[in-house]
Design a protein around this motif. Sequence first.
Motif, PDB file in Angstrom:
ATOM      1  N   LYS A 165       0.846  -1.194   0.000  1.00  0.00           N
ATOM      2  CA  LYS A 165       0.000   0.000   0.000  1.00  0.00           C
ATOM      3  C   LYS A 165       0.883   1.246   0.000  1.00  0.00           C
ATOM      4  CE  LYS A 165      -4.139  -1.871   2.197  1.00  0.00           C
ATOM      5  NZ  LYS A 165      -5.076  -1.780   3.326  1.00  0.00           N
ATOM      6  N   ILE A 166       0.644   2.125  -0.956  1.00  0.00           N
ATOM      7  CA  ILE A 166       1.484   3.317  -1.145  1.00  0.00           C
ATOM      8  C   ILE A 166       0.649   4.573  -0.888  1.00  0.00           C
ATOM      9  CG2 ILE A 166       2.922   4.594  -2.784  1.00  0.00           C
ATOM     10  CD1 ILE A 166       3.068   1.843  -4.390  1.00  0.00           C
ATOM     11  N   TYR A 167       1.154   5.450  -0.012  1.00  0.00           N
ATOM     12  CA  TYR A 167       0.514   6.749   0.219  1.00  0.00           C
ATOM     13  C   TYR A 167       1.289   7.788  -0.576  1.00  0.00           C
ATOM     14  CZ  TYR A 167      -1.777  10.551   2.774  1.00  0.00           C
ATOM     15  OH  TYR A 167      -2.518  11.655   3.118  1.00  0.00           O
ATOM     16  N   PHE A 168       0.672   8.329  -1.636  1.00  0.00           N
ATOM     17  CA  PHE A 168       1.330   9.393  -2.391  1.00  0.00           C
ATOM     18  C   PHE A 168       0.870  10.738  -1.840  1.00  0.00           C
ATOM     19  CE2 PHE A 168       1.362  12.625  -5.702  1.00  0.00           C
ATOM     20  CZ  PHE A 168       2.721  12.635  -5.990  1.00  0.00           C
ATOM     21  N   ALA A 169       1.836  11.610  -1.534  1.00  0.00           N
ATOM     22  CA  ALA A 169       1.528  12.946  -1.019  1.00  0.00           C
ATOM     23  C   ALA A 169       1.960  14.003  -2.026  1.00  0.00           C
ATOM     24  CB  ALA A 169       2.232  13.177   0.317  1.00  0.00           C
ATOM     25  N   GLY A 170       1.040  14.911  -2.348  1.00  0.00           N
ATOM     26  CA  GLY A 170       1.345  16.033  -3.248  1.00  0.00           C
ATOM     27  C   GLY A 170       0.480  17.221  -2.862  1.00  0.00           C
ATOM     28  N   SER A 171       0.869  18.384  -3.326  1.00  0.00           N
ATOM     29  CA  SER A 171       0.174  19.627  -2.957  1.00  0.00           C
ATOM     30  C   SER A 171      -1.226  19.696  -3.562  1.00  0.00           C
ATOM     31  CB  SER A 171       1.003  20.817  -3.454  1.00  0.00           C
ATOM     32  OG  SER A 171       0.282  22.013  -3.301  1.00  0.00           O
ATOM     33  N   ILE A 172      -2.201  20.116  -2.758  1.00  0.00           N
ATOM     34  CA  ILE A 172      -3.542  20.404  -3.281  1.00  0.00           C
ATOM     35  C   ILE A 172      -3.805  21.901  -3.081  1.00  0.00           C
ATOM     36  CG2 ILE A 172      -5.997  19.833  -3.202  1.00  0.00           C
ATOM     37  CD1 ILE A 172      -5.168  17.018  -2.184  1.00  0.00           C
TER      38      ILE A 172
END
Lengths: 136, 136
Positions: free
Chosen positions: A2-9
């Motif tokens: 399971k991969i949590y991708f984090a990017g700006s919103i």
Amino acid sequence: MKIYFAGSIRGGREDVAIYLEIIKYLSEYGEVLTEHIGEASLTSFGEGETSDEFIHDRDMDWLESSDIIVAEVTNPSLGVGYEIGRAIERGKRILCLYRPQPNKKLSAMIGGSKELKVENYNTIEEAKTIIKKHLK
Amino acid sequence: MKIYFAGSIRGGREDVAIYLEIIKYLSEYGEVLTEHIGEASLTSFGEGETSDEFIHDRDMDWLESSDIIVAEVTNPSLGVGYEIGRAIERGKRILCLYRPQPNKKLSAMIGGSKELKVENYNTIEEAKTIIKKHLK
């Protein structure tokens, strides 16, 4: 995996096309829990009618259940920084991807943290090579 | 009382004059460990020759030793988000100050976190009233 991708919103959506490419590639290695971050229809105003409390608690559940966090840290973002900070304290594996910028520097709290793997890239192909190295 | 003030550095220095006013007022309540964040000479390029590792470890020591964190969260910042995330996991008291913006929204990870006190303000006088309420 399971991969949590984090990017700006809400910090700004300038890099959404790059997030989408990274998420697509990450999907070859496991389930990306936060696929919506790559959607062009998701603007800096966030997820429409969904409450902040719901988003926060859902994302924290996903963060907790993930095997690895992959964070794109080029665009300054409070949420991405928050997720990285909480994930470090919970002993999570975290890979940060950064595109060096002409007139900016990466946060010292990210660049100077021994608990993080920070890798620089310029092209999507370079990002893929880094991901392959860390996730294979 | 030891106060850790968090504000954007490499994320952008647009609000440095406001940080300075807040830090000055916080100094009436205790020792502000991070006074340099209000210095106009500190640009978004950061602290000159000081290494990221040194900055990170010094700031984490200050964060750990503080009695309260006061974070100005109007400008998106990876470092501020990181500090808030780590501080929550360590059970610290955290007050976030936010100036509502016309075309932007505060991060859902900050606005939706039950572990934080988030207060909106428009003027320095309003910020002082909020600080007084929480720190007295």
